[in-house]
Design a protein around this motif. Structure first.
Motif, mmCIF file in Angstrom:
data_model
loop_
_atom_site.group_PDB
_atom_site.id
_atom_site.type_symbol
_atom_site.label_atom_id
_atom_site.label_comp_id
_atom_site.label_asym_id
_atom_site.label_seq_id
_atom_site.Cartn_x
_atom_site.Cartn_y
_atom_site.Cartn_z
ATOM 1 N N LEU A 249 0.836 -1.204 0.000
ATOM 2 C CA LEU A 249 0.000 0.000 0.000
ATOM 3 C C LEU A 249 0.871 1.254 0.000
ATOM 4 O O LEU A 249 0.602 2.210 -0.729
ATOM 5 N N LEU A 254 -1.578 -1.989 -5.612
ATOM 6 C CA LEU A 254 -2.910 -2.468 -5.255
ATOM 7 C C LEU A 254 -3.549 -3.364 -6.305
ATOM 8 O O LEU A 254 -4.514 -4.064 -6.009
ATOM 9 N N ASN A 291 -6.977 -4.429 -0.015
ATOM 10 C CA ASN A 291 -8.196 -4.075 -0.732
ATOM 11 C C ASN A 291 -8.969 -5.300 -1.200
ATOM 12 O O ASN A 291 -9.800 -5.207 -2.110
#
Length: 497
Positions: A249, A254, A291
């Motif tokens: 991150l 991502l 995520n």
């Protein structure tokens, strides 16, 4: 002025960082202790730390950055937390630790994971957990259950190191799917706690903390923590993740095909996948990324090499001239030719290595000639050996379908060495991009995302600064490859013993 605050609890030190929320600028960072934190090893292969030491060092780092920035207690918008992965912290009903934490590089639980792999079923473990139970948190708890039954009887909650820091901050015990996946408690097929792992190891469901999102409300700074840290009570804690997902991150990694790397005490290459996949031998491991969701699969494939910066540190203490800095070591290593004149170092001297099937082969030096080699060659061979272990693991990642064209890393640790970065780029064929960021800064920005200050991760990382890039040295590619193949033959020989 408004700030975002990040804490990074590592095995060497605890770092704090303040990011100015509007600009995304890092305004202050610091770490404690200034010498590496103690790791206790009562037996070979063991590694423990006292969780209270993490908190004590966090308070020192926190006070230092607040003072450096001149930040007031009312100026902190949100807090984010990251930590050394795969550790085990056990607490009683009063939140007191029951024993030292068993940390990531402790290998005592390897036999427990191997037995569970066979008992639960290899195909089922891989397809549901995406890993063997291995030497991860659940297996560490199985060791405690067998060898310390009185401790096991008193457990109220099991935590990862970051969950413990979160508890100290908020008074609440919570965790995340990302955290549970790194502990091998999560079933990706059912999107729930793994009944197979809990039932096989006999772990009560009550031991598992409440599950919260990686980004979002996870509690607020308690009155006790506010008084100790000099913060305002009620500041929200809005992000937590293990160090490698968080490092990705921090580097704005991502999406599928993006690669992040670190080279601190241990070394990691971390790539993103958008489908359930795994290495059939669990030499690299697959976890939920920050995520990840059932609707949008985002998994981090993690190659971990235990003997990275710790090997370089050992070289400084035992091979380099007394008082020599790392910069001076790097310059000395650069005086040796590619391949270190035929010298090879196997860098696996920090416990069992997952990339070698959880074998502990130790560190070794091969091909030394008393009439040819000197300190320069040994230092270069050590750095090359670390890079070669990366490439060995990246070959597995490529077989899983991960492309490795660009590797992003923080401008720190081993990536400060030209020998290391040039060898990694020249051998892998990847461009190495180095950024002005670190785990604590990433946790701070993650807190801004979780608190809703940033509308998206892209906005949070718009100010991410690329310091430099190293392009592959195609002219010397054959020389790098020749040295690697010689090194790889030694690894194959180890496997065939």
């Amino acid at each position: 002025m408004k700030y975002l605050l990040g804490y990074d609890t590592g095995s060497s030190s605890v770092k704090a960082c303040l990011v100015e929320a509007e600009s995304g600028r890092i305004v202050a960072s610091d770490f404690f202790p200034k010498e590496e934190m103690k790791i206790t090893a009562h037996r070979p292969g063991w590694a423990e730390q006292e969780p209270d030491e993490w908190w004590n060092n966090l308070t020192l780092a926190h006070r230092a950055v607040m003072q450096k920035a001149g930040a007031g207690r009312d100026e902190i918008l949100a807090v984010g937390v990251t930590w050394q992965m795969h550790g085990l912290v056990l607490t009683d009903r009063d939140g007191r630790t029951l024993r030292p934490a068993i940390i990531w590089c402790d290998s005592r639980a390897v036999p427990y994971g191997e037995k569970a792999f066979d008992a639960i079923g290899r195909e089922k473990c891989l397809s549901h957990l995406l890993n063997s139970p291995g030497n991860f948190t659940a297996s560490k708890l199985a060791w405690v259950k067998e060898h310390e039954p009185r401790v096991f009887e008193r457990i109220d909650k099991l935590m990862l190191p970051g969950d413990y820091i979160g508890m100290k901050l908020t008074g609440e015990v919570v965790t995340t799917v990302e955290g549970l996946s790194e502990g091998i408690f999560w079933d990706f097929k059912t999107n729930a706690l793994s009944e197979d792992v809990l039932d096989y190891y006999g772990i009560p469901r009550s031991f598992i903390p409440e599950i919260k999102p990686v980004f979002g409300a996870q509690g607020c700074v308690s009155a006790a923590a506010a008084a100790e840290l000099g913060l305002k009570e009620g500041i929200p804690v809005t992000y937590r993740a293990g160090d490698q997902p968080n490092n990705a991150l921090s580097l704005y990694v991502l999406e599928p095909g993006e690669i992040a790397s670190t080279a601190g005490t241990s070394g990691v290459v971390y790539g993103i996948l958008d489908k359930l996949n795994y290495d059939v031998q669990s030499r690299v491991n697959t976890f939920a990324h920050v995520n990840h969701s059932p609707e949008q699969i985002r998994l981090g494939v993690l190659l971990c090499i235990n003997g990275t910066g710790i090997l370089n540190s050992w070289m400084r203490r035992n091979v380099a001239v007394e008082g020599m800095s790392y910069d001076e070591m790097n310059r000395l290593a650069a005086q040796s030719p590619i391949g270190a004149g035929g010298l090879s170092v196997i860098p696996f001297g920090n416990g069992a290595e997952r990339v070698l099937g959880n074998r502990d082969v130790n560190c070794s030096l091969h091909g030394i000639n008393f009439n040819i080699h000197d300190r320069r060659d040994v230092l270069r061979a050590a750095q090359e050996g670390i890079v070669f272990s990366y490439e060995y693991g990246m070959e597995i990642m490529r077989d899983m379908g991960i492309r490795i064209d660009t590797i992003r890393a923080g401008h720190a640790n081993m990536f400060l060495s030209p020998v290391f970065t040039q060898t990694l780029s020249g051998l892998s064929g990847a461009t190495i991009e180095l950024y002005n960021t670190d785990g604590a800064a990433g946790a701070a920005r993650g807190a801004g995302i979780g608190a809703g200050f940033y509308a998206s991760p892209g906005e949070a990382f718009a100010s991410l600064e690329k310091r430099s890039a190293v392009e592959p040295d195609t002219h010397n590619r054959a020389a790098y490859r020749e040295a690697y193949e010689r090194w790889k033959e030694l690894i194959v020989a180890q496997h065939n013993k």
